[in-house]
Motif scaffolding. Structure first.
Motif, PDB file in Angstrom:
ATOM      1  N   UNK A   2      29.207  34.199  32.757  1.00  0.00           N
ATOM      2  CA  UNK A   2      30.664  34.287  32.631  1.00  0.00           C
ATOM      3  C   UNK A   2      31.261  34.919  33.892  1.00  0.00           C
ATOM      4  N   UNK A   3      30.659  36.010  34.357  1.00  0.00           N
ATOM      5  CA  UNK A   3      31.160  36.691  35.559  1.00  0.00           C
ATOM      6  C   UNK A   3      31.043  35.793  36.790  1.00  0.00           C
ATOM      7  N   UNK A   4      29.950  35.041  36.894  1.00  0.00           N
ATOM      8  CA  UNK A   4      29.773  34.147  38.038  1.00  0.00           C
ATOM      9  C   UNK A   4      30.841  33.053  38.048  1.00  0.00           C
ATOM     10  N   UNK A   5      31.145  32.522  36.884  1.00  0.00           N
ATOM     11  CA  UNK A   5      32.135  31.448  36.810  1.00  0.00           C
ATOM     12  C   UNK A   5      33.549  31.936  37.137  1.00  0.00           C
ATOM     13  N   UNK A   6      33.895  33.152  36.714  1.00  0.00           N
ATOM     14  CA  UNK A   6      35.272  33.629  36.854  1.00  0.00           C
ATOM     15  C   UNK A   6      35.463  34.667  37.963  1.00  0.00           C
ATOM     16  N   UNK A   7      34.391  35.014  38.648  1.00  0.00           N
ATOM     17  CA  UNK A   7      34.487  36.016  39.695  1.00  0.00           C
ATOM     18  C   UNK A   7      35.464  35.640  40.797  1.00  0.00           C
ATOM     19  N   UNK A   8      35.465  34.374  41.201  1.00  0.00           N
ATOM     20  CA  UNK A   8      36.387  33.924  42.251  1.00  0.00           C
ATOM     21  C   UNK A   8      37.842  34.053  41.850  1.00  0.00           C
ATOM     22  N   UNK A   9      38.156  33.632  40.624  1.00  0.00           N
ATOM     23  CA  UNK A   9      39.534  33.759  40.125  1.00  0.00           C
ATOM     24  C   UNK A   9      39.944  35.221  40.037  1.00  0.00           C
ATOM     25  N   UNK A  10      39.032  36.051  39.578  1.00  0.00           N
ATOM     26  CA  UNK A  10      39.334  37.481  39.468  1.00  0.00           C
ATOM     27  C   UNK A  10      39.629  38.056  40.849  1.00  0.00           C
ATOM     28  N   UNK A  11      38.810  37.734  41.826  1.00  0.00           N
ATOM     29  CA  UNK A  11      39.010  38.236  43.186  1.00  0.00           C
ATOM     30  C   UNK A  11      40.332  37.745  43.753  1.00  0.00           C
ATOM     31  N   UNK A  12      40.627  36.477  43.558  1.00  0.00           N
ATOM     32  CA  UNK A  12      41.889  35.905  44.050  1.00  0.00           C
ATOM     33  C   UNK A  12      43.097  36.634  43.476  1.00  0.00           C
ATOM     34  N   UNK A  13      43.007  37.023  42.206  1.00  0.00           N
ATOM     35  CA  UNK A  13      44.113  37.724  41.551  1.00  0.00           C
ATOM     36  C   UNK A  13      44.053  39.237  41.747  1.00  0.00           C
ATOM     37  N   UNK A  14      43.031  39.708  42.452  1.00  0.00           N
ATOM     38  CA  UNK A  14      42.899  41.148  42.675  1.00  0.00           C
ATOM     39  C   UNK A  14      42.451  41.898  41.444  1.00  0.00           C
ATOM     40  N   UNK A  15      41.778  41.210  40.521  1.00  0.00           N
ATOM     41  CA  UNK A  15      41.330  41.801  39.263  1.00  0.00           C
ATOM     42  C   UNK A  15      39.846  42.134  39.372  1.00  0.00           C
ATOM     43  N   UNK A  16      39.481  43.322  38.938  1.00  0.00           N
ATOM     44  CA  UNK A  16      38.084  43.734  38.928  1.00  0.00           C
ATOM     45  C   UNK A  16      37.458  43.294  37.614  1.00  0.00           C
ATOM     46  N   UNK A  17      36.343  42.563  37.686  1.00  0.00           N
ATOM     47  CA  UNK A  17      35.639  42.079  36.507  1.00  0.00           C
ATOM     48  C   UNK A  17      34.391  42.934  36.315  1.00  0.00           C
ATOM     49  N   UNK A  18      34.311  43.618  35.166  1.00  0.00           N
ATOM     50  CA  UNK A  18      33.203  44.532  34.886  1.00  0.00           C
ATOM     51  C   UNK A  18      32.472  44.091  33.620  1.00  0.00           C
ATOM     52  N   UNK A  62      36.153  41.432  25.018  1.00  0.00           N
ATOM     53  CA  UNK A  62      36.748  41.081  26.307  1.00  0.00           C
ATOM     54  C   UNK A  62      38.103  41.756  26.306  1.00  0.00           C
ATOM     55  N   UNK A  63      38.304  42.692  27.230  1.00  0.00           N
ATOM     56  CA  UNK A  63      39.562  43.435  27.269  1.00  0.00           C
ATOM     57  C   UNK A  63      40.166  43.358  28.661  1.00  0.00           C
ATOM     58  N   UNK A  64      41.479  43.433  28.702  1.00  0.00           N
ATOM     59  CA  UNK A  64      42.186  43.506  29.978  1.00  0.00           C
ATOM     60  C   UNK A  64      43.269  44.560  29.860  1.00  0.00           C
ATOM     61  N   UNK A  65      43.897  44.871  30.979  1.00  0.00           N
ATOM     62  CA  UNK A  65      44.931  45.905  30.978  1.00  0.00           C
ATOM     63  C   UNK A  65      46.321  45.302  31.155  1.00  0.00           C
ATOM     64  N   UNK A 104      41.779  37.320  32.551  1.00  0.00           N
ATOM     65  CA  UNK A 104      42.057  37.379  33.996  1.00  0.00           C
ATOM     66  C   UNK A 104      43.479  36.914  34.271  1.00  0.00           C
ATOM     67  N   UNK A 105      43.891  35.872  33.595  1.00  0.00           N
ATOM     68  CA  UNK A 105      45.247  35.332  33.781  1.00  0.00           C
ATOM     69  C   UNK A 105      46.324  36.336  33.373  1.00  0.00           C
ATOM     70  N   UNK A 106      46.029  37.186  32.375  1.00  0.00           N
ATOM     71  CA  UNK A 106      47.036  38.102  31.853  1.00  0.00           C
ATOM     72  C   UNK A 106      46.848  39.557  32.258  1.00  0.00           C
ATOM     73  N   UNK A 107      45.798  39.840  33.020  1.00  0.00           N
ATOM     74  CA  UNK A 107      45.598  41.213  33.505  1.00  0.00           C
ATOM     75  C   UNK A 107      46.692  41.532  34.519  1.00  0.00           C
ATOM     76  N   UNK A 143      39.326  43.576  33.999  1.00  0.00           N
ATOM     77  CA  UNK A 143      38.883  42.842  32.822  1.00  0.00           C
ATOM     78  C   UNK A 143      37.470  43.320  32.544  1.00  0.00           C
ATOM     79  N   UNK A 144      37.195  43.635  31.287  1.00  0.00           N
ATOM     80  CA  UNK A 144      35.876  44.157  30.908  1.00  0.00           C
ATOM     81  C   UNK A 144      35.241  43.290  29.828  1.00  0.00           C
TER      82      UNK A 144
END
Length: 104
Positions: free
Chosen positions: A12-28, A81-84, A57-60, A66-67
């Motif tokens: 899951x992290x590998x698939x969405x890591x790029x989107x998270x980075x693009x949005x400035x979101x840390x994926x843990x 799966x939680x976000x802030x 990721x879209x709503x963080x 995103x955790x």
């Protein structure tokens, strides 16, 4: 079947890591001791986590987090799966699991 949550969370992290980075979101990811393996359908579990993570990721908030976490609570393993982000408005909560229901 037994499903390794380390592997599942890793995919899951590998698939969405790029989107998270693009949005400035840390994926843990966090897996507590005793919650490393869950019994279930590996493909359905991954499908659910992929969808929830993409939404989180879209709503963080920008520069947010995103955790993905797994913990043992009583006799069950709980996956979260939680976000802030801002969250779902209260008036939409009763329908959030209705098929095809979307909040603008």
């Amino acid at each position: 079947q037994d499903v390794s949550l380390e592997g599942l969370f890793g995919r899951v992290a590998a698939r969405h890591g790029g989107d998270a980075t693009t949005r400035g979101v840390q994926l843990q990811t966090t897996i507590e001791p005793g919650a490393e393996i869950v019994r279930g359908d590996q493909y359905r579990l991954e499908q659910v986590l992929q969808n929830l993570t993409a939404n989180a990721i879209r709503h963080a908030r920008p520069e947010g987090q995103v955790r993905l976490s797994a913990s043992r609570e009583g006799g069950v393993i709980v996956l979260r799966v939680t976000d802030d982000g801002e969250g779902i408005p209260a008036e939409h909560l009763p329908r959030v699991f209705d098929r095809f229901y979307r909040v603008d």
